[in-house]
Design a protein around this motif. Structure first.
Motif, PDB file in Angstrom:
ATOM      1  N   ARG B  73       0.843  -1.208   0.000  1.00  0.00           N
ATOM      2  CA  ARG B  73       0.000   0.000   0.000  1.00  0.00           C
ATOM      3  C   ARG B  73       0.871   1.249   0.000  1.00  0.00           C
ATOM      4  O   ARG B  73       2.015   1.216   0.465  1.00  0.00           O
ATOM      5  N   ASP B  74       0.286   2.322  -0.508  1.00  0.00           N
ATOM      6  CA  ASP B  74       0.990   3.621  -0.525  1.00  0.00           C
ATOM      7  C   ASP B  74      -0.073   4.712  -0.418  1.00  0.00           C
ATOM      8  O   ASP B  74      -1.110   4.624  -1.086  1.00  0.00           O
ATOM      9  N   ASN B  75       0.194   5.698   0.441  1.00  0.00           N
ATOM     10  CA  ASN B  75      -0.795   6.766   0.656  1.00  0.00           C
ATOM     11  C   ASN B  75      -1.122   7.548  -0.628  1.00  0.00           C
ATOM     12  O   ASN B  75      -2.208   8.104  -0.748  1.00  0.00           O
ATOM     13  N   ARG B  76      -0.172   7.581  -1.523  1.00  0.00           N
ATOM     14  CA  ARG B  76      -0.363   8.402  -2.734  1.00  0.00           C
ATOM     15  C   ARG B  76      -1.265   7.707  -3.755  1.00  0.00           C
ATOM     16  O   ARG B  76      -1.791   8.344  -4.653  1.00  0.00           O
ATOM     17  N   PHE B  77      -1.378   6.374  -3.643  1.00  0.00           N
ATOM     18  CA  PHE B  77      -2.099   5.631  -4.676  1.00  0.00           C
ATOM     19  C   PHE B  77      -3.103   4.652  -4.070  1.00  0.00           C
ATOM     20  O   PHE B  77      -2.953   4.244  -2.931  1.00  0.00           O
ATOM     21  N   ASN B  78      -4.086   4.278  -4.884  1.00  0.00           N
ATOM     22  CA  ASN B  78      -4.895   3.094  -4.612  1.00  0.00           C
ATOM     23  C   ASN B  78      -4.496   2.078  -5.676  1.00  0.00           C
ATOM     24  O   ASN B  78      -4.056   2.464  -6.766  1.00  0.00           O
ATOM     25  N   SER B  79      -4.663   0.805  -5.351  1.00  0.00           N
ATOM     26  CA  SER B  79      -4.270  -0.187  -6.363  1.00  0.00           C
ATOM     27  C   SER B  79      -5.118  -1.446  -6.235  1.00  0.00           C
ATOM     28  O   SER B  79      -5.830  -1.630  -5.244  1.00  0.00           O
ATOM     29  N   ALA B  80      -5.017  -2.280  -7.261  1.00  0.00           N
ATOM     30  CA  ALA B  80      -5.741  -3.548  -7.239  1.00  0.00           C
ATOM     31  C   ALA B  80      -5.026  -4.533  -8.137  1.00  0.00           C
ATOM     32  O   ALA B  80      -4.285  -4.143  -9.046  1.00  0.00           O
ATOM     33  N   ILE B  81      -5.244  -5.824  -7.837  1.00  0.00           N
ATOM     34  CA  ILE B  81      -4.723  -6.840  -8.753  1.00  0.00           C
ATOM     35  C   ILE B  81      -5.923  -7.616  -9.296  1.00  0.00           C
ATOM     36  O   ILE B  81      -6.891  -7.874  -8.580  1.00  0.00           O
ATOM     37  N   PHE B  82      -5.855  -7.932 -10.584  1.00  0.00           N
ATOM     38  CA  PHE B  82      -6.935  -8.653 -11.278  1.00  0.00           C
ATOM     39  C   PHE B  82      -6.342  -9.890 -11.931  1.00  0.00           C
ATOM     40  O   PHE B  82      -5.200  -9.873 -12.383  1.00  0.00           O
ATOM     41  N   ASP B  83      -7.150 -10.973 -11.985  1.00  0.00           N
ATOM     42  CA  ASP B  83      -6.663 -12.167 -12.681  1.00  0.00           C
ATOM     43  C   ASP B  83      -6.797 -11.984 -14.192  1.00  0.00           C
ATOM     44  O   ASP B  83      -7.250 -10.934 -14.656  1.00  0.00           O
ATOM     45  N   TYR B 126      -3.144  -8.390 -14.037  1.00  0.00           N
ATOM     46  CA  TYR B 126      -3.130  -6.928 -14.198  1.00  0.00           C
ATOM     47  C   TYR B 126      -2.951  -6.264 -12.837  1.00  0.00           C
ATOM     48  O   TYR B 126      -3.613  -6.650 -11.866  1.00  0.00           O
ATOM     49  N   ILE B 127      -2.084  -5.272 -12.822  1.00  0.00           N
ATOM     50  CA  ILE B 127      -1.968  -4.428 -11.623  1.00  0.00           C
ATOM     51  C   ILE B 127      -2.538  -3.071 -12.014  1.00  0.00           C
ATOM     52  O   ILE B 127      -2.075  -2.458 -12.979  1.00  0.00           O
ATOM     53  N   VAL B 128      -3.582  -2.661 -11.303  1.00  0.00           N
ATOM     54  CA  VAL B 128      -4.225  -1.380 -11.656  1.00  0.00           C
ATOM     55  C   VAL B 128      -3.894  -0.357 -10.570  1.00  0.00           C
ATOM     56  O   VAL B 128      -4.057  -0.621  -9.372  1.00  0.00           O
ATOM     57  N   ILE B 129      -3.395   0.799 -11.028  1.00  0.00           N
ATOM     58  CA  ILE B 129      -3.057   1.877 -10.090  1.00  0.00           C
ATOM     59  C   ILE B 129      -4.061   3.014 -10.292  1.00  0.00           C
ATOM     60  O   ILE B 129      -4.332   3.412 -11.429  1.00  0.00           O
ATOM     61  N   GLU B 130      -4.580   3.504  -9.188  1.00  0.00           N
ATOM     62  CA  GLU B 130      -5.549   4.603  -9.230  1.00  0.00           C
ATOM     63  C   GLU B 130      -4.952   5.784  -8.451  1.00  0.00           C
ATOM     64  O   GLU B 130      -4.413   5.599  -7.367  1.00  0.00           O
ATOM     65  N   LYS B 131      -5.045   6.963  -9.044  1.00  0.00           N
ATOM     66  CA  LYS B 131      -4.501   8.145  -8.356  1.00  0.00           C
ATOM     67  C   LYS B 131      -5.388   9.338  -8.651  1.00  0.00           C
ATOM     68  O   LYS B 131      -5.907   9.456  -9.758  1.00  0.00           O
ATOM     69  N   ASN B 132      -5.563  10.199  -7.657  1.00  0.00           N
ATOM     70  CA  ASN B 132      -6.312  11.437  -7.895  1.00  0.00           C
ATOM     71  C   ASN B 132      -5.699  12.156  -9.084  1.00  0.00           C
ATOM     72  O   ASN B 132      -4.489  12.389  -9.098  1.00  0.00           O
ATOM     73  N   LYS B 133      -6.543  12.496 -10.044  1.00  0.00           N
ATOM     74  CA  LYS B 133      -6.031  13.155 -11.254  1.00  0.00           C
ATOM     75  C   LYS B 133      -5.455  14.508 -10.876  1.00  0.00           C
ATOM     76  O   LYS B 133      -6.063  15.251 -10.096  1.00  0.00           O
ATOM     77  N   LYS B 134      -4.293  14.803 -11.423  1.00  0.00           N
ATOM     78  CA  LYS B 134      -3.682  16.108 -11.125  1.00  0.00           C
ATOM     79  C   LYS B 134      -4.524  17.186 -11.741  1.00  0.00           C
ATOM     80  O   LYS B 134      -4.844  17.133 -12.928  1.00  0.00           O
ATOM     81  N   ASN B 135      -4.931  18.156 -10.937  1.00  0.00           N
ATOM     82  CA  ASN B 135      -5.732  19.252 -11.469  1.00  0.00           C
ATOM     83  C   ASN B 135      -4.803  20.260 -12.147  1.00  0.00           C
ATOM     84  O   ASN B 135      -4.110  21.038 -11.503  1.00  0.00           O
TER      85      ASN B 135
END
Lengths: 108, 384
Positions: B73-83, B126-135
């Protein structure tokens, strides 16, 4: 009355006992080895359905080319004999095995 | 600044400012877009790096099979793994509805990176990374607004300076012409008065027909010069002649001026149709009204063809004069009130008549309508 209760408990334990435990763990009792199998299947097949199918086909008709284990392991232990279990029972054992050892359970 | 100058300046300014502002906004947009792409690229690289980090951590967990293992985990990102069938295996994402056909995209204020993992450590395809879009706007918007504002101010200042620079020679020319007219007017005063006085004296003397005809021609010419002189005086004094507004009988003034121009009508064999359909009274300075009527009649005589009609009609609230001249185009009508505007070099003149008319009628709230067609004559109507 006491005898009846004991009989019911024995029967129910037979009915609800883990199929995997009953059919597989007599020989595959080493935890590490079971984890290793699951690790190799997961690394190759990724998703639950494909993992279960691959195990099922291998157990029904074991072939070197279908095995996920390294050649050293196969040389040492040889190919497994075909399973004599009914398909339904085999599938249930595999489901139990997957539920117990799937790698995602390790994560929190 | 004259209306013509104002219009020219307005047009030039609008064109200059519009094109400059369009350019500024175009550059701002290009700058904004480039910055946006750069920021997204930076974010993509950052997320890519984090995805690789997760991959190696999953590899480590997979190889150790330690139970329990902490999902990276990392405070800057959310993430997920998919089969490999896109089923989620473990997720800290806000939105699990992932578009697997893309490698990077933004949706609902988040940026998503899809990293293909192989082999499938912990089953992750698949490793999916989610991050608040930079405004982008909050990052660079203030700069863009400030720079755009600064550039627009600069453009406005330079445009004012440019207009002054462009108008300088034009103004100098107009000033030169004004000075010339001023000097000429001053010099014309004495000879015109002398000619007119002596003409009147001669009229009282009995002369034979031939000399009378010649004298009439001289009189017409002197009256023309006198008319021009009056116009020039009005112009040179910058319309600041002393006004004496009184209720005027416009019918009488028109009649007097028609008589005054009698010789002119005769010289071009013009038939005057004078109709009075009511008495027109108006509170106005008499000399100014004469300047308006004189200019309208002299223009009609000047531009109508020989042996044609001029119709003058007075009603209780209007005066109209129609000639059978060559008429004017719509463009010419639009420009007619501008000083020194002439459409016909043959007829001569300074091109100040309609400018004087317009100045006077504007002062007294009189409406003017010009109805003219090329080749179809001109009708001018004053509505009081």
């Amino acid at each position: 009355m006491r005898k009846t209760i004991i009989l019911v408990l024995i029967l129910s334990s037979c009915i609800y006992s883990d199929s995997f435990e009953k059919n597989c763990q007599k020989c595959h009792f080493q935890e590490r080895q079971l984890q290793m199998f699951m690790s190799r299947y997961t690394l190759k097949y990724s998703n639950e359905d494909d993992i279960k199918k691959a195990i099922f086909y291998y157990l029904k008709a074991p072939k070197i080319e279908d095995s996920v284990m390294p050649s050293g392991f196969l040389n040492r232990w040889g190919l497994k004999e075909s399973s004599t279990l009914e398909d339904r029972e085999l599938k249930k054992s595999i489901d139990d095995y997957y539920n117990r050892y799937n790698l995602i359970k390790l994560l929190n | 600044m004259s209306s013509g100058e104002r219009k020219t300046v307005q047009n030039v300014l609008i064109l200059y400012l519009a094109s400059s502002i369009f350019l500024v906004f175009s550059f701002s947009y290009i700058y904004y877009d480039t910055q946006k792409q750069t920021l997204l690229k930076e974010q993509n690289q950052e997320m890519q790096k984090y995805a690789k980090d997760i991959f190696f951590k999953l590899q480590s967990i997979h190889n150790s099979l330690k139970n329990p293992s902490l999902y990276p985990r990392d405070n800057r990102f959310n993430s997920a793994i998919f089969d490999n069938k896109n089923n989620p295996l473990f997720s800290t994402l806000k939105n699990n509805d992932i578009e697997f056909d893309k490698t990077f995209y933004t949706k609902d204020g988040y940026s998503y990176l899809i990293y293909e993992s192989s082999p499938y450590y912990m089953g992750a395809a698949y490793i999916v990374i989610e991050k608040n879009k930079k405004n982008v706007w909050t990052s660079i918007g203030k700069n863009i607004i400030f720079i755009t504002f600064l550039v627009i101010v600069m453009i406005v200042l330079t445009s004012i300076f440019s207009v002054k620079l462009i108008l300088k020679p034009l103004r100098e020319n107009v000033k030169l012409l004004d000075n010339f007219i001023k000097d000429t007017t001053h010099e014309l005063n004495t000879p015109i008065s002398t000619i007119m006085t002596n003409m009147e004296l001669l009229e009282q003397t009995a002369l034979d027909a031939k000399i009378t005809k010649k004298l009439n021609r001289i009189k017409t010419a002197s009256m023309t010069i006198s008319g021009i002189y009056e116009d020039l005086v009005f112009l040179v004094l910058n319309h600041q002649t002393s006004s004496k507004d009184e209720m005027q009988n416009i019918n009488d003034i028109v009649k007097q001026r028609v008589d005054y121009f009698e010789l002119f009508f005769k010289s071009k064999n013009i038939t005057l149709n004078y109709i009075e359909d009511g008495k027109l009274f108006y509170n106005i300075d008499k000399n100014k009204m004469i300047r308006v009527i004189d200019n309208l009649i002299s223009n009609a005589i000047k531009y109508t063809n020989k042996s044609t009609n001029i119709d003058i009609k007075i009603t209780k609230n209007s005066f109209s004069i129609c000639d059978e001249g060559d008429g004017m185009s719509e463009d010419e009508i639009e420009k007619i009130f501008e000083r020194y505007t002439r459409f016909n070099d043959i007829q001569g003149g300074f091109g100040i008549g309609y400018n004087i008319i317009y100045t006077i009628i504007s002062e007294y709230g009189i409406k003017i309508d010009i109805d003219s067609k090329q080749g179809g004559g001109t009708c001018v109507k004053l509505s009081f």
